[in-house]
Design a protein around this motif. Structure first.
Motif, PDB file in Angstrom:
ATOM      1  N   PHE A   2       4.166  -8.281 -10.889  1.00  0.00           N
ATOM      2  CA  PHE A   2       2.947  -9.073 -10.695  1.00  0.00           C
ATOM      3  C   PHE A   2       1.864  -8.261  -9.999  1.00  0.00           C
ATOM      4  CE2 PHE A   2       6.307 -12.079 -11.360  1.00  0.00           C
ATOM      5  CZ  PHE A   2       5.715 -12.994 -12.214  1.00  0.00           C
ATOM      6  N   GLU A   3       1.902  -6.942 -10.165  1.00  0.00           N
ATOM      7  CA  GLU A   3       0.941  -6.076  -9.489  1.00  0.00           C
ATOM      8  C   GLU A   3      -0.489  -6.227 -10.007  1.00  0.00           C
ATOM      9  OE1 GLU A   3       4.222  -5.607  -7.823  1.00  0.00           O
ATOM     10  OE2 GLU A   3       4.283  -5.134  -9.945  1.00  0.00           O
ATOM     11  N   THR A   4      -0.677  -6.687 -11.234  1.00  0.00           N
ATOM     12  CA  THR A   4      -2.028  -6.817 -11.779  1.00  0.00           C
ATOM     13  C   THR A   4      -2.659  -8.177 -11.489  1.00  0.00           C
ATOM     14  OG1 THR A   4      -1.196  -7.547 -13.933  1.00  0.00           O
ATOM     15  CG2 THR A   4      -1.544  -5.172 -13.629  1.00  0.00           C
ATOM     16  N   THR A  34       1.914 -18.814  -5.923  1.00  0.00           N
ATOM     17  CA  THR A  34       1.511 -17.799  -4.962  1.00  0.00           C
ATOM     18  C   THR A  34       1.912 -16.438  -5.501  1.00  0.00           C
ATOM     19  OG1 THR A  34       1.923 -19.319  -3.135  1.00  0.00           O
ATOM     20  CG2 THR A  34       1.768 -16.995  -2.581  1.00  0.00           C
ATOM     21  N   ILE A  35       0.987 -15.502  -5.479  1.00  0.00           N
ATOM     22  CA  ILE A  35       1.284 -14.103  -5.753  1.00  0.00           C
ATOM     23  C   ILE A  35       1.109 -13.406  -4.410  1.00  0.00           C
ATOM     24  CG2 ILE A  35       0.663 -12.029  -7.021  1.00  0.00           C
ATOM     25  CD1 ILE A  35       1.663 -14.277  -8.851  1.00  0.00           C
ATOM     26  N   SER A  36       2.181 -12.764  -3.928  1.00  0.00           N
ATOM     27  CA  SER A  36       2.087 -12.191  -2.583  1.00  0.00           C
ATOM     28  C   SER A  36       2.970 -10.963  -2.440  1.00  0.00           C
ATOM     29  CB  SER A  36       2.478 -13.237  -1.537  1.00  0.00           C
ATOM     30  OG  SER A  36       3.873 -13.441  -1.553  1.00  0.00           O
ATOM     31  N   THR A  37       2.882 -10.356  -1.276  1.00  0.00           N
ATOM     32  CA  THR A  37       3.735  -9.217  -0.941  1.00  0.00           C
ATOM     33  C   THR A  37       5.054  -9.688  -0.336  1.00  0.00           C
ATOM     34  OG1 THR A  37       2.669  -9.036   1.217  1.00  0.00           O
ATOM     35  CG2 THR A  37       1.758  -7.695  -0.571  1.00  0.00           C
ATOM     36  N   GLY A  38       5.266 -10.994  -0.284  1.00  0.00           N
ATOM     37  CA  GLY A  38       6.486 -11.581   0.244  1.00  0.00           C
ATOM     38  C   GLY A  38       6.152 -12.679   1.229  1.00  0.00           C
ATOM     39  N   LEU A  39       7.106 -13.542   1.481  1.00  0.00           N
ATOM     40  CA  LEU A  39       6.921 -14.650   2.413  1.00  0.00           C
ATOM     41  C   LEU A  39       7.725 -14.396   3.679  1.00  0.00           C
ATOM     42  CD1 LEU A  39       7.340 -17.542  -0.156  1.00  0.00           C
ATOM     43  CD2 LEU A  39       5.209 -16.615   0.726  1.00  0.00           C
ATOM     44  N   PRO A  40       7.287 -14.903   4.830  1.00  0.00           N
ATOM     45  CA  PRO A  40       8.061 -14.715   6.061  1.00  0.00           C
ATOM     46  C   PRO A  40       9.490 -15.241   5.884  1.00  0.00           C
ATOM     47  CG  PRO A  40       5.898 -15.646   6.547  1.00  0.00           C
ATOM     48  CD  PRO A  40       6.056 -15.655   5.056  1.00  0.00           C
ATOM     49  N   GLY A  41      10.460 -14.413   6.181  1.00  0.00           N
ATOM     50  CA  GLY A  41      11.851 -14.794   6.039  1.00  0.00           C
ATOM     51  C   GLY A  41      12.363 -14.755   4.613  1.00  0.00           C
ATOM     52  N   GLY A  42      11.502 -14.387   3.697  1.00  0.00           N
ATOM     53  CA  GLY A  42      11.881 -14.356   2.290  1.00  0.00           C
ATOM     54  C   GLY A  42      12.022 -12.941   1.775  1.00  0.00           C
ATOM     55  N   SER A  47      10.330  -4.752  -6.944  1.00  0.00           N
ATOM     56  CA  SER A  47       9.702  -3.454  -7.188  1.00  0.00           C
ATOM     57  C   SER A  47       8.201  -3.678  -7.116  1.00  0.00           C
ATOM     58  CB  SER A  47      10.114  -2.885  -8.552  1.00  0.00           C
ATOM     59  OG  SER A  47       9.586  -3.678  -9.590  1.00  0.00           O
ATOM     60  N   GLY A  48       7.453  -2.627  -6.967  1.00  0.00           N
ATOM     61  CA  GLY A  48       6.009  -2.774  -6.857  1.00  0.00           C
ATOM     62  C   GLY A  48       5.617  -3.418  -5.541  1.00  0.00           C
ATOM     63  N   ALA A  49       4.422  -4.018  -5.527  1.00  0.00           N
ATOM     64  CA  ALA A  49       3.870  -4.531  -4.276  1.00  0.00           C
ATOM     65  C   ALA A  49       3.776  -6.048  -4.203  1.00  0.00           C
ATOM     66  CB  ALA A  49       2.472  -3.931  -4.064  1.00  0.00           C
ATOM     67  N   GLN A  50       3.957  -6.765  -5.328  1.00  0.00           N
ATOM     68  CA  GLN A  50       3.764  -8.212  -5.322  1.00  0.00           C
ATOM     69  C   GLN A  50       4.866  -8.923  -6.086  1.00  0.00           C
ATOM     70  OE1 GLN A  50      -1.035  -8.548  -4.936  1.00  0.00           O
ATOM     71  NE2 GLN A  50      -0.256  -8.801  -6.962  1.00  0.00           N
ATOM     72  N   LEU A  51       5.041 -10.228  -5.767  1.00  0.00           N
ATOM     73  CA  LEU A  51       5.996 -11.083  -6.450  1.00  0.00           C
ATOM     74  C   LEU A  51       5.361 -12.450  -6.682  1.00  0.00           C
ATOM     75  CD1 LEU A  51       7.055 -13.223  -4.106  1.00  0.00           C
ATOM     76  CD2 LEU A  51       8.456 -11.302  -3.453  1.00  0.00           C
ATOM     77  N   CYS A 108      18.001 -10.989   1.969  1.00  0.00           N
ATOM     78  CA  CYS A 108      17.584 -11.576   0.688  1.00  0.00           C
ATOM     79  C   CYS A 108      18.050 -10.683  -0.450  1.00  0.00           C
ATOM     80  CB  CYS A 108      16.073 -11.741   0.653  1.00  0.00           C
ATOM     81  SG  CYS A 108      15.450 -12.893   1.882  1.00  0.00           S
ATOM     82  N   ARG A 109      18.546 -11.319  -1.513  1.00  0.00           N
ATOM     83  CA  ARG A 109      19.010 -10.580  -2.684  1.00  0.00           C
ATOM     84  C   ARG A 109      18.297 -11.064  -3.928  1.00  0.00           C
ATOM     85  NH1 ARG A 109      25.317 -10.895  -3.329  1.00  0.00           N
ATOM     86  NH2 ARG A 109      24.422 -12.376  -4.744  1.00  0.00           N
ATOM     87  N   TRP A 110      18.009 -10.144  -4.823  1.00  0.00           N
ATOM     88  CA  TRP A 110      17.492 -10.473  -6.146  1.00  0.00           C
ATOM     89  C   TRP A 110      18.673 -10.582  -7.100  1.00  0.00           C
ATOM     90  CZ3 TRP A 110      12.622 -11.850  -7.154  1.00  0.00           C
ATOM     91  CH2 TRP A 110      11.639 -11.523  -6.220  1.00  0.00           C
ATOM     92  N   VAL A 111      18.654 -11.587  -7.992  1.00  0.00           N
ATOM     93  CA  VAL A 111      19.718 -11.813  -8.965  1.00  0.00           C
ATOM     94  C   VAL A 111      19.102 -11.812 -10.361  1.00  0.00           C
ATOM     95  CG1 VAL A 111      21.513 -13.414  -9.747  1.00  0.00           C
ATOM     96  CG2 VAL A 111      21.003 -13.213  -7.300  1.00  0.00           C
ATOM     97  N   TRP A 112      19.655 -11.005 -11.271  1.00  0.00           N
ATOM     98  CA  TRP A 112      19.163 -10.947 -12.652  1.00  0.00           C
ATOM     99  C   TRP A 112      19.737 -12.103 -13.458  1.00  0.00           C
ATOM    100  CZ3 TRP A 112      15.731  -8.940 -15.877  1.00  0.00           C
ATOM    101  CH2 TRP A 112      15.950  -9.093 -17.241  1.00  0.00           C
ATOM    102  N   SER A 113      18.879 -12.763 -14.240  1.00  0.00           N
ATOM    103  CA  SER A 113      19.312 -13.751 -15.226  1.00  0.00           C
ATOM    104  C   SER A 113      18.506 -13.527 -16.492  1.00  0.00           C
ATOM    105  CB  SER A 113      19.092 -15.183 -14.729  1.00  0.00           C
ATOM    106  OG  SER A 113      19.981 -15.494 -13.687  1.00  0.00           O
ATOM    107  N   GLY A 114      19.174 -13.617 -17.620  1.00  0.00           N
ATOM    108  CA  GLY A 114      18.484 -13.432 -18.883  1.00  0.00           C
ATOM    109  C   GLY A 114      19.185 -14.192 -19.993  1.00  0.00           C
ATOM    110  N   TRP A 115      18.422 -14.503 -21.049  1.00  0.00           N
ATOM    111  CA  TRP A 115      18.944 -15.302 -22.144  1.00  0.00           C
ATOM    112  C   TRP A 115      18.490 -14.732 -23.475  1.00  0.00           C
ATOM    113  CZ3 TRP A 115      16.259 -17.300 -17.937  1.00  0.00           C
ATOM    114  CH2 TRP A 115      17.070 -17.862 -16.953  1.00  0.00           C
ATOM    115  N   VAL A 116      19.371 -14.816 -24.460  1.00  0.00           N
ATOM    116  CA  VAL A 116      19.091 -14.410 -25.834  1.00  0.00           C
ATOM    117  C   VAL A 116      19.388 -15.614 -26.712  1.00  0.00           C
ATOM    118  CG1 VAL A 116      19.720 -12.845 -27.710  1.00  0.00           C
ATOM    119  CG2 VAL A 116      19.759 -12.029 -25.341  1.00  0.00           C
ATOM    120  N   VAL A 117      18.482 -15.930 -27.636  1.00  0.00           N
ATOM    121  CA  VAL A 117      18.717 -17.054 -28.534  1.00  0.00           C
ATOM    122  C   VAL A 117      18.726 -16.580 -29.980  1.00  0.00           C
ATOM    123  CG1 VAL A 117      17.710 -18.757 -26.975  1.00  0.00           C
ATOM    124  CG2 VAL A 117      16.258 -17.671 -28.690  1.00  0.00           C
TER     125      VAL A 117
END
Length: 188
Positions: A2-4, A34-42, A47-51, A108-117
């Motif tokens: 979400f850097e752009t 919200t597009i941000s550099t992170g939330l307090p406690g979150g 990757s990059g600078a925003q989420l 905090c951990r990031w978890v990958w989820s993806g789907w194929v149809v």
């Protein structure tokens, strides 16, 4: 990523569309994104600078159906699986699937989820968490493969004409059955 996107989001949708202007990412009506550099406690951006963050359920709407979609999910305090409802272009439910969420405790951990149809492509995805009040999760590094993704290809071999010129065909933009403009075929 979400850097752009601008960090000063005030609406219920990301103001700059995502996936090269081919999809909308929105919180449910009456709520904000919200597009941000992170939330307090979150979590910090994966990757990059925003989420991306929302406190409520969210929806992703594609201009053209997708065959695959995935991304990295995180949450500040929700534990347990979230649910994603995948819909086709006619609004029919393709599938209801779970995705992983792990609350920040102690990290905090990031978890990958993806789907194929197969069959009808994904036109819309609605996301919720097990809180029954929705959301409270972050997204980053989303990926998509559209049904007709890829670059246009020239499928003929040009021959030199009587003036010694070789004709050429080309294209620019992204083909889309629903876009009123943005794809140009040229011949010289």
């Amino acid at each position: 990523g979400f850097e752009t996107q601008s960090t000063q989001q005030t609406g219920s949708c990301v103001s700059e569309r995502i996936f090269s202007d081919r999809a909308d990412l929105c919180a449910w009506p009456g709520s904000q994104v919200t597009i941000s550099t992170g939330l307090p406690g979150g979590p910090a951006p994966r990757s990059g600078a925003q989420l991306f963050h929302t406190d409520v359920m969210l929806e992703l709407r594609f201009d053209q159906p997708a065959r695959r979609f995935g991304g990295w999910f995180a949450t500040t305090w929700v534990s347990g699986p979230g649910t994603a409802w995948l819909y086709d272009a006619a609004g029919g439910l393709i599938d209801s699937v779970r995705f992983g969420l792990v609350a920040c405790a102690p990290i905090c951990r990031w978890v990958w989820s993806g789907w194929v149809v197969t069959g009808a492509g994904i036109a819309r995805i609605a996301f919720d968490t097990p809180t029954a009040t929705g959301g409270h999760f972050e997204l980053d590094d989303l990926e998509v493969t559209f049904e007709c993704d890829g670059e246009p290809e020239v499928y003929c071999t040009a021959k030199v004409n009587s003036l010694g010129c070789t004709p050429a065909i080309g294209a620019s933009g992204q083909p889309s059955a629903s876009a009123p403009a943005g794809f140009v075929v040229s011949a010289v």
